[in-house]
Write an enzyme that holds these catalytic residues in place. Structure first.
Site, PDB file in Angstrom:
ATOM      1  N   GLU A  68      -1.174  -6.691  -2.293  1.00 58.00           N
ATOM      2  CA  GLU A  68      -2.488  -5.748  -1.853  1.00 58.00           C
ATOM      3  C   GLU A  68      -1.933  -4.537  -2.469  1.00 58.00           C
ATOM      4  O   GLU A  68      -2.356  -3.380  -1.811  1.00 58.00           O
ATOM      5  CB  GLU A  68      -2.664  -5.612  -0.235  1.00 58.00           C
ATOM      6  CG  GLU A  68      -2.932  -6.785   0.455  1.00 58.00           C
ATOM      7  CD  GLU A  68      -3.622  -6.459   1.719  1.00 58.00           C
ATOM      8  OE1 GLU A  68      -3.998  -5.526   2.067  1.00 58.00           O
ATOM      9  OE2 GLU A  68      -3.741  -7.585   2.510  1.00 58.00           O
ATOM     10  N   HIS A  97       0.768  -1.202   0.143  1.00 59.71           N
ATOM     11  CA  HIS A  97      -0.226   0.065   0.015  1.00 59.71           C
ATOM     12  C   HIS A  97       0.972   1.116  -0.156  1.00 59.71           C
ATOM     13  O   HIS A  97       1.539   1.572   0.998  1.00 59.71           O
ATOM     14  CB  HIS A  97      -0.977  -0.108   1.030  1.00 59.71           C
ATOM     15  CG  HIS A  97      -1.885  -1.155   1.334  1.00 59.71           C
ATOM     16  ND1 HIS A  97      -3.126  -0.942   0.254  1.00 59.71           N
ATOM     17  CD2 HIS A  97      -2.016  -2.172   1.826  1.00 59.71           C
ATOM     18  CE1 HIS A  97      -3.811  -1.981   0.552  1.00 59.71           C
ATOM     19  NE2 HIS A  97      -3.228  -2.940   1.575  1.00 59.71           N
TER      20      HIS A  97
HETATM   21  O1  G3I Z   1     -20.568  -4.907   5.325  1.00 60.72           O
HETATM   22  C1  G3I Z   1     -20.750  -3.544   6.240  1.00 60.72           C
HETATM   23  C2  G3I Z   1     -21.920  -2.835   5.765  1.00 60.72           C
HETATM   24  O2  G3I Z   1     -22.992  -3.590   6.164  1.00 60.72           O
HETATM   25  C3  G3I Z   1     -22.085  -1.605   6.785  1.00 60.72           C
HETATM   26  O3  G3I Z   1     -23.323  -0.895   6.293  1.00 60.72           O
HETATM   27  C4  G3I Z   1     -20.817  -0.873   6.352  1.00 60.72           C
HETATM   28  C5  G3I Z   1     -21.106   0.479   7.625  1.00 60.72           C
HETATM   29  O4  G3I Z   1     -19.695   0.978   7.627  1.00 60.72           O
HETATM   30  O5  G3I Z   1     -19.818  -1.476   6.791  1.00 60.72           O
HETATM   31  C6  G3I Z   1     -19.563  -2.517   5.971  1.00 60.72           C
HETATM   32  O6  G3I Z   1     -18.422  -3.180   6.186  1.00 60.72           O
HETATM   33  C7  G3I Z   1     -17.168  -2.579   5.888  1.00 60.72           C
HETATM   34  C8  G3I Z   1     -16.426  -3.422   5.159  1.00 60.72           C
HETATM   35  O7  G3I Z   1     -15.125  -3.043   4.693  1.00 60.72           O
HETATM   36  C9  G3I Z   1     -17.110  -3.777   3.626  1.00 60.72           C
HETATM   37  O8  G3I Z   1     -17.214  -2.754   2.875  1.00 60.72           O
HETATM   38  C10 G3I Z   1     -16.464  -2.270   7.162  1.00 60.72           C
HETATM   39  O9  G3I Z   1     -17.052  -1.175   7.899  1.00 60.72           O
HETATM   40  C11 G3I Z   1     -15.083  -1.706   6.673  1.00 60.72           C
HETATM   41  O10 G3I Z   1     -14.290  -1.320   8.042  1.00 60.72           O
HETATM   42  C12 G3I Z   1     -14.207  -2.667   5.975  1.00 60.72           C
HETATM   43  O11 G3I Z   1     -13.116  -1.973   5.459  1.00 60.72           O
HETATM   44  C13 G3I Z   1     -12.162  -3.057   4.913  1.00 60.72           C
HETATM   45  C14 G3I Z   1     -10.831  -3.100   5.911  1.00 60.72           C
HETATM   46  O12 G3I Z   1      -9.816  -3.932   5.257  1.00 60.72           O
HETATM   47  C15 G3I Z   1     -11.204  -3.387   7.349  1.00 60.72           C
HETATM   48  O13 G3I Z   1     -10.176  -3.222   8.095  1.00 60.72           O
HETATM   49  C16 G3I Z   1     -11.722  -2.802   3.475  1.00 60.72           C
HETATM   50  O14 G3I Z   1     -12.837  -2.951   2.621  1.00 60.72           O
HETATM   51  C17 G3I Z   1     -10.585  -3.721   3.172  1.00 60.72           C
HETATM   52  O15 G3I Z   1     -10.115  -3.266   1.682  1.00 60.72           O
HETATM   53  C18 G3I Z   1      -9.517  -3.470   4.192  1.00 60.72           C
HETATM   54  O16 G3I Z   1      -8.486  -4.433   3.691  1.00 60.72           O
HETATM   55  C19 G3I Z   1      -7.287  -4.476   4.481  1.00 60.72           C
HETATM   56  C20 G3I Z   1      -6.701  -5.678   4.176  1.00 60.72           C
HETATM   57  O17 G3I Z   1      -7.716  -6.757   4.967  1.00 60.72           O
HETATM   58  C21 G3I Z   1      -5.530  -5.837   5.060  1.00 60.72           C
HETATM   59  N1  G3I Z   1      -4.314  -4.947   4.734  1.00 60.72           N
HETATM   60  C22 G3I Z   1      -4.860  -3.606   4.919  1.00 60.72           C
HETATM   61  C23 G3I Z   1      -6.221  -3.589   3.903  1.00 60.72           C
HETATM   62  C24 G3I Z   1      -6.700  -1.965   3.695  1.00 60.72           C
HETATM   63  O18 G3I Z   1      -7.291  -1.570   4.908  1.00 60.72           O
END
Ligand code: G3I
Length: 365
Positions: A281, A252
């Site tokens: 990633e 990243h």
């Molecule tokens: O699915 C729920 C939804 O129902 C709800 O309404 C909404 C409200 O906030 O949240 C949704 O979930 C979110 C999920 O992504 C799906 O979109 C979470 O809040 C959100 O925290 C989550 O973020 C993910 C993040 O990891 C969590 O830490 C990102 O999509 C994802 O790209 C990110 O990926 C990480 C890798 O796993 C590890 N390395 C870093 C990378 C980037 O942060």
């Protein structure tokens, strides 16, 4: 160099937004071979990334937003067309597979694994042990250390067994160190001590002996305090005969912080310990608005990591953390930043896309 080609012909009119596309798609011979629809209006000579990656012997991957995969046809077709590897962006994380203790929900992850199989793609499993996106029943209840260890063991056995033979890499542990090389303070470290890492790899290996098992982290591209901590850990794990196979570099990057120039040196020292490696990633964000210098720096970021992977002896895959700004995680986390992927929100290819494809093409010659 491997070349395996299949040509398919179904055109999809909904793909007009994709800047360019193929009449051909490649698959590795080792996977189920089924047709991938061609993208509408695309020049026949446009091969996409995966054709070039197959020729270069590299897995080119993307994180997949499974909600978008179900709802967005151009996104779905580009996922099939451009990549020979996929990683679930969220749906294999503990919070999503076991939202209620003892009740598994594999549906979204199974759908992605089926999609990958139908399109001749490998699946990187992400992730088994993390400090984030754990179910609330796990983190809010007051389990004893012995109970937590049993729960972690069961989680790893159940998840790896469920996907046995269908996931070729597992990010067994994710982000276990701080940037200064100290252990990250997590529920696992606090309750189980650092030995949880060896346990996790052993359990995953028992559940699927053929899957390659990875350590995965960010800010560990070059030689620094964090990658030094991994280097010491891998030596210890190897000495204990722990089945650890891969060093995962998330990648990243941000144009305002520059690109680590010693990524290749770092990958090579892990190879010398007997590990393979992967860029897991990759994205390169920038402060908005974009300008030509930031775009050029982004090209450099994507390309420098790809070149390091191609120059290393055992770097087996290069995965984007999403390929389009339409679904990138970046703007919601880094306020005022974005444009982090090689395709814009309309799936139009940016200079970074062409740079990646050119580099892969050169590597396949
Ligand atoms: O699915 C729920 C939804 O129902 C709800 O309404 C909404 C409200 O906030 O949240 C949704 O979930 C979110 C999920 O992504 C799906 O979109 C979470 O809040 C959100 O925290 C989550 O973020 C993910 C993040 O990891 C969590 O830490 C990102 O999509 C994802 O790209 C990110 O990926 C990480 C890798 O796993 C590890 N390395 C870093 C990378 C980037 O942060």
């Amino acid at each position: 160099m491997r070349i395996h080609r299949i040509f398919s012909a179904a055109a999809l009119a909904s793909l007009a937004l994709v800047a360019a596309s193929p009449a051909a798609a490649t698959r590795p011979a080792t996977t189920t071979q089924q047709p991938v629809p061609a993208l509408a209006g695309a020049p026949a000579e446009d091969p996409g990334l995966r054709v070039a990656a197959d020729r270069a012997g590299l897995r080119i991957g993307t994180a997949v937003d499974t909600t978008a995969l179900a709802a967005d046809a151009p996104y779905r077709e580009a996922t099939a067309h451009e990549f020979n590897s996929v990683t679930p962006e969220n749906v294999m994380k503990w919070q999503l597979v076991e939202p209620v203790q003892g009740t598994y929900d594999w549906a979204a992850a199974d759908t992605l694994v089926d999609f990958a199989r139908a399109n001749g793609q490998k699946v990187r499993g992400h992730t088994l042990v993390w400090h984030s996106q754990n179910p609330s029943w796990l983190t809010e209840d007051a389990f004893t250390p012995a109970e937590l260890r049993a729960l972690l063991r069961k989680h790893i056995f159940d998840e790896v067994s469920h996907f046995k033979g269908r996931v070729y890499h597992w990010d067994v542990t994710n982000e276990i160190f701080n940037d200064d090389g100290t252990w990250r303070d997590t529920i696992w470290l606090r309750n189980l001590g650092p030995g949880y890492v060896a346990d996790a790899f052993r359990w995953a290996h028992q559940a699927d002996p053929r899957a390659k098992l990875y350590l995965n982290d960010y800010n560990n591209e070059g030689v620094n305090a964090k990658s030094d901590a991994y280097y010491r850990l891998v030596k210890e794990l190897k000495a204990q005969r722990v089945p650890v196979h891969g060093y995962g570099v998330q990648g990243h990057l941000a144009v305002q912080y520059g690109v680590p120039g010693d990524t290749l040196t770092n990958l090579r020292r892990f190879e010398a310990l007997g590990l393979e490696s992967a860029l897991t990633e990759v994205d390169v964000r920038m402060p908005l608005p974009t300008d030509p210098i930031k775009v050029q720096a982004q090209v450099s970021g994507f390309n420098t990591l790809l070149q390091a992977c191609l120059l290393a002896r055992r770097c087996v895959s290069y995965t984007l953390w999403g390929f389009t700004d339409r679904y990138s995680w970046v703007p919601s986390v880094f306020s005022g930043q974005g444009s982090a992927t090689p395709l814009d929100e309309n799936l139009v290819r940016k200079p970074a896309y062409y740079a990646l494809r050119d580099t892969l093409t050169l590597a396949g010659r």
